[in-house]
Design a protein around this motif. Structure first.
Motif, PDB file in Angstrom:
ATOM      1  N   LYS A 151       0.811  -0.778   0.305  1.00 12.82           N
ATOM      2  CA  LYS A 151      -0.065   0.117   0.021  1.00 12.82           C
ATOM      3  C   LYS A 151       1.311   0.990   0.390  1.00 12.82           C
ATOM      4  O   LYS A 151       0.742   2.185  -0.795  1.00 12.82           O
ATOM      5  N   GLN A 152       2.152   1.310   0.665  1.00  9.48           N
ATOM      6  CA  GLN A 152       2.398   2.570   0.959  1.00  9.48           C
ATOM      7  C   GLN A 152       3.485   2.583  -0.005  1.00  9.48           C
ATOM      8  O   GLN A 152       3.825   3.842  -1.060  1.00  9.48           O
ATOM      9  N   ALA A 153       4.158   1.771  -0.887  1.00  3.93           N
ATOM     10  CA  ALA A 153       4.420   1.843  -2.377  1.00  3.93           C
ATOM     11  C   ALA A 153       3.457   2.513  -3.587  1.00  3.93           C
ATOM     12  O   ALA A 153       3.805   3.179  -4.081  1.00  3.93           O
ATOM     13  N   LEU A 154       2.334   1.752  -3.556  1.00  2.00           N
ATOM     14  CA  LEU A 154       0.966   2.771  -4.828  1.00  2.00           C
ATOM     15  C   LEU A 154       0.499   3.832  -4.067  1.00  2.00           C
ATOM     16  O   LEU A 154       0.836   4.913  -5.384  1.00  2.00           O
ATOM     17  N   PHE A 155       0.718   4.259  -2.930  1.00  2.00           N
ATOM     18  CA  PHE A 155       0.590   5.272  -2.385  1.00  2.00           C
ATOM     19  C   PHE A 155       1.859   6.497  -2.512  1.00  2.00           C
ATOM     20  O   PHE A 155       1.521   7.574  -3.480  1.00  2.00           O
TER      21      PHE A 155
END
Length: 223
Positions: free
Chosen positions: A57-61
């Protein structure tokens, strides 16, 4: 097209669809309120496809953050690089910056969410990567063209960058962003105008004040 190029194009379009979906959902619901399942579903892709491109999720953010910032930078670069008077294009760039700060994706993702999700240091580094270089080059052009005072470019750029960042936070945190935006724009432009070189600056030396006559010698003359 070769099979390899078709696969590459499909992979890029898949990734972009996921990023676009993430930008919309992170803008509406924030980082905590958005799930990877929702992002994949909105993009009409599987969660497996999402994990093929992003580790989590953080990489996507961070990809969504980059997307919003890149769009912002394209807009500003086009304005400040336009032919014409350097001062006018610089002021147009400042006004465009304030307009971007009023946009929901920039407010929610870049200003509100990113410092928390990415961490303060990582966020500041990213902001400098995207915004600071353009601001510094604009200041440099204004100094070289004689529009701004001959002050250290790095120092001026750092101070104005801090002021613009504070202005963005003020707008995003206001209950009336448009009013706050107008106030920030008016203030920032006034600050920059204060650094502008006036046409007559340095052309004339200040007049010497008239000499004060010694009272005793004046009295002696009267006698």
């Amino acid at each position: 097209m070769t099979v390899r190029s078709r696969r590459l194009e499909y992979s890029e379009s898949t990734r972009q669809a996921l990023v676009d979906s993430a930008v919309e959902l992170f803008t509406k619901r924030g980082y905590a309120g958005t799930s990877l399942d929702e992002v994949a579903k909105r993009a009409r892709l599987t969660k497996g496809a999402l994990y093929h491109h992003f580790s989590g999720k953080q990489a996507l953010f961070e990809a969504a953050f980059d997307s919003v910032e890149n769009a912002f930078m394209r807009t500003l670069t086009e304005i400040v690089s336009a032919p014409g008077d350097p001062w006018d294009t610089a002021i147009a760039g400042l006004r465009a910056y304030v307009r971007v700060c009023l946009e929901a994706p920039y407010q929610r993702i870049v200003i509100h969410e990113a410092p928390v999700v990415m961490g303060w240091e990582r966020w500041r580094e990213a902001e400098e990567h995207f915004s600071y270089g353009l601001l510094r080059s604009t200041i440099e052009v204004l100094v070289e063209s004689g529009e701004l005072a001959q002050l250290p470019v790095e120092t001026m750029s750092r101070l104005l960058f801090g002021a613009l960042s504070a202005g963005a936070s003020t707008i995003a945190g206001s209950s009336d962003p448009r009013k706050a935006g107008a106030e920030v724009e008016r203030t920032i432009v006034r600050v920059v105008e204060g650094l502008r070189v006036r046409p007559d600056e340095g052309a004339r030396a200040p007049a010497e004040p008239p000499a004060r006559e010694d009272r005793r010698s004046s009295r002696s003359r009267r006698r």
